[in-house]
Design an enzyme around this catalytic site. Structure first.
Site, PDB file in Angstrom:
ATOM      1  N   ASP A 173      90.047 -55.464  -1.837  1.00 57.16           N
ATOM      2  CA  ASP A 173      90.297 -56.034  -0.518  1.00 57.16           C
ATOM      3  C   ASP A 173      90.239 -57.564  -0.563  1.00 57.16           C
ATOM      4  O   ASP A 173      89.359 -58.136  -1.217  1.00 57.16           O
ATOM      5  CB  ASP A 173      89.229 -55.516   0.460  1.00 57.16           C
ATOM      6  CG  ASP A 173      89.501 -55.916   1.891  1.00 57.16           C
ATOM      7  OD1 ASP A 173      90.445 -55.381   2.481  1.00 57.16           O
ATOM      8  OD2 ASP A 173      88.782 -56.798   2.412  1.00 57.16           O
ATOM      9  N   GLU A 210      94.804 -56.699  -3.225  1.00 56.03           N
ATOM     10  CA  GLU A 210      95.424 -57.090  -1.953  1.00 56.03           C
ATOM     11  C   GLU A 210      95.522 -58.614  -1.981  1.00 56.03           C
ATOM     12  O   GLU A 210      94.547 -59.315  -1.723  1.00 56.03           O
ATOM     13  CB  GLU A 210      94.573 -56.637  -0.766  1.00 56.03           C
ATOM     14  CG  GLU A 210      95.307 -56.873   0.546  1.00 56.03           C
ATOM     15  CD  GLU A 210      94.419 -57.138   1.759  1.00 56.03           C
ATOM     16  OE1 GLU A 210      94.942 -57.086   2.879  1.00 56.03           O
ATOM     17  OE2 GLU A 210      93.214 -57.413   1.591  1.00 56.03           O
TER      18      GLU A 210
HETATM   19  C1  NOJ Z   1      92.152 -56.463   4.500  1.00 58.54           C
HETATM   20  C2  NOJ Z   1      92.082 -55.068   5.035  1.00 58.54           C
HETATM   21  O1  NOJ Z   1      93.268 -54.404   4.712  1.00 58.54           O
HETATM   22  C3  NOJ Z   1      91.857 -55.198   6.524  1.00 58.54           C
HETATM   23  O2  NOJ Z   1      91.983 -53.970   7.181  1.00 58.54           O
HETATM   24  C4  NOJ Z   1      90.499 -55.801   6.751  1.00 58.54           C
HETATM   25  O3  NOJ Z   1      90.311 -56.010   8.131  1.00 58.54           O
HETATM   26  C5  NOJ Z   1      90.370 -57.151   6.028  1.00 58.54           C
HETATM   27  N1  NOJ Z   1      90.873 -57.109   4.697  1.00 58.54           N
HETATM   28  C6  NOJ Z   1      88.927 -57.538   5.960  1.00 58.54           C
HETATM   29  O4  NOJ Z   1      88.248 -56.658   5.103  1.00 58.54           O
END
Ligand code: NOJ
Length: 533
Positions: free
Chosen positions: A202, A256
């Site tokens: 993440d 991500e």
């Molecule tokens: C990316 C995640 O996909 C999202 O859902 C989340 O709110 C943020 N990162 C913070 O963790």
């Protein structure tokens, strides 16, 4: 499993489960692991190679589980650790690999370390605690804003402030602290030892900050940035790669990474770092042949340079569902425009037609493909959720100005003709009364449904040796048409024009996203062909 064996992540079809909204076995309105275990046959029949779970850890749910209180357990609303282990084993027995979400940038205020830090200053170095500015220290330490709206700083009772790039319930870790690095290396091993095949990382580009925490310099380029894409973070992923590679088979690291510059993005995919990262350029690209062609080329160029596989993503739990996006006048996606485009008219017939064509496009491109739960049913965004139901912290932190992301997180419809459509208990977000035709049962019985299209496309993709990781070659085509071939005489043609175009002679149709018009391919339709000459 995917044809690539130990290198499965190079061409896998990966299904994203958002646990709260997938299937609720105990009837409390929140999806759970028992619900997933009951539906593993559905996932096998869909033809996916792996499942990525959005966070399943204990959490106060300030951000739907992306605020992790304990990285080595399961939230009681979802189940237990033994259930997760059983799920991993059962999925493996069906040939489905498991990817879990690891959240390294921040934790939860309920995490043991943060609770200790509130009283024990020795623990504060693991986070970003600072004195405030101004004579009374009552101004935040710098000018950073939270990505969810409002300031990125919250003050604790003794007067110091802590940094949170997201919600106040999500304090950022300080990755310059050795205990943080050691802790995450241990967490990775904890889950890899339990059979997890890979992790989704993440906010992977945000992890390391400029320790001076400077104010924004309006004249400096957007990246690298005081909290994004800093060079120092690559060493973190190199150490994770060493851990992943020490397993047999090696575990996969998927980042991500939201970065505008494809060259900087590709640096995360060097051979000793992450295996793959989500292609958000493709996700955000408008439904336009020229823009899509450019995006595919830039993606493949950047990935080829570092020997990494491309990924193709149309939707996830953070973005407006693409059936709705593609039905609008403005078909691209940008977080900054979510608020402005909310409730903009969308022709869902057009959006669905395009989404069907996009499904054949993405599954025919070289690399791995992601399917966000409900995308295979053609679910639209639920835009008219009542304010009282909205739970995304973005909604509260923007004083209701930005609707947030709840509209793509509505519980899945499985069966029946009215809510909760076999989901379990009445869902934690209300399902529309118009979803009877979107249930898995209804679509499974309809050969023309989105579900039938995804099943057929994923089965063919798996059987077709020239798909997956093999190269592609563009064919000559009119400007509004995307046409390319893959080894073995496989061709994909997507017509984004308003008018039909002729199909090539000497070709047999393998699969089409909509009815063909004799030898013509109608607008917003895609076809897979076997070239016979
Ligand atoms: C990316 C995640 O996909 C999202 O859902 C989340 O709110 C943020 N990162 C913070 O963790």
């Amino acid at each position: 499993m995917s044809t690539a064996g130990a290198r499965w992540w190079r061409d896998a079809a990966i299904y994203q489960i958002y646990p709260r909204s997938f299937a609720d076995d105990n009837g409390d309105g929140v999806g759970d692991l028992a619900g997933v275990r009951r539906r593993l046959g559905y996932l096998r029949d869909l033809g996916i190679d792996a499942v990525w779970f959005s966070p399943w850890f204990p959490s106060p749910m300030a951000d739907a589980g992306y605020d992790v209180a304990d990285y080595r357990d399961i939230d009681p609303a979802f189940g237990t650790l033994p259930e997760a282990c059983a799920l991993i084993d059962e999925a493996h027995a069906l040939g489905i690999r498991i990817i879990i979400d690891i959240v390294p940038n921040h934790t939860s205020v309920a995490h043991e370390w943060f609770q200790r830090a509130l009283t024990d200053h020795a623990y504060r170095d693991r986070f970003w605690f600072r004195d405030g500015r101004g004579a009374l220290g009552d101004l935040p330490p710098n000018d950073w804003g939270s990505i969810f709206g409002g300031p990125a700083w919250t003050r604790v009772t003794d007067g110091q402030w802590y940094l949170h790039l997201f919600d106040a319930g999500q304090p950022d870790f300080n990755w310059d602290h050795p205990a943080v690095r050691a802790e995450f290396e241990d967490i990775l091993r904890f889950w890899f030892d339990r059979g997890v095949d890979g992790i989704r990382i993440d906010s992977a580009a945000m992890v390391v900050k400029d320790p001076a925490l400077p104010d924004f310099d309006p004249l400096s380029p957007p990246d690298p940035h005081p909290w994004n894409d800093r060079d120092e973070l690559h060493e973190v992923y190199r150490s994770w790669r060493r851990i992943a590679d020490a397993y047999d088979p090696p575990r996969a690291l998927i980042g991500e990474v939201w970065l505008a510059d494809p060259q900087r993005f590709a640096r995360y995919l060097r051979t000793d770092e992450l295996h793959a990262a989500f292609n958000f350029d493709f996700l955000g690209c408008p439904w336009d042949a020229k823009a899509l062609r450019r995006c595919v080329d830039e993606t493949l160029d950047a990935h080829t340079a570092v020997g990494a596989p491309a990924t193709w993503v149309l939707s996830n739990h953070d973005v407006t569902r693409h059936v709705t996006r593609y039905g609008r006048a403005e078909t691209g996606f940008d977080h900054a425009l979510r608020q402005a485009r909310h409730l903009a008219p969308s022709d869902l017939t057009v959006g669905t037609r395009r989404a069907r064509a996009a499904a054949l496009l993405t599954t025919a491109l070289p690399g791995s493909v992601y399917v966000y739960q409900g995308e295979e049913l053609g679910l639209p965004e639920v835009e008219d959720l009542p304010s009282s139901a909205r739970q995304d912290p973005i909604f509260a932190r923007t004083a209701s100005a930005d609707p947030g992301r709840d509209g793509c997180r509505v519980p899945l419809p499985w069966s029946g003709t009215e809510p909760p459509y076999g989901f379990g208990g009445p869902g934690w977000l209300p399902q529309p009364s118009s979803w009877a035709s979107f249930t898995v049962d209804a679509e499974a019985a309809d050969p023309d449904s989105m579900l039938s299209l995804y099943r057929a496309a994923l089965a063919l993709r798996r059987a077709e040796p020239g798909l997956g990781d093999a190269p592609m070659t563009w064919s000559d085509s009119p400007e509004d048409v995307l046409a390319f071939t893959r080894p073995g005489g496989f061709a994909c043609i997507v017509n984004l024009a308003a008018h039909p175009v002729a199909l090539p002679p000497h070709a047999a149709v393998l699969l089409a996203s909509g009815p063909l018009d004799g030898g013509l391919l109608p607008g917003d339709t895609a076809v897979w062909l076997r070239l016979t000459a």
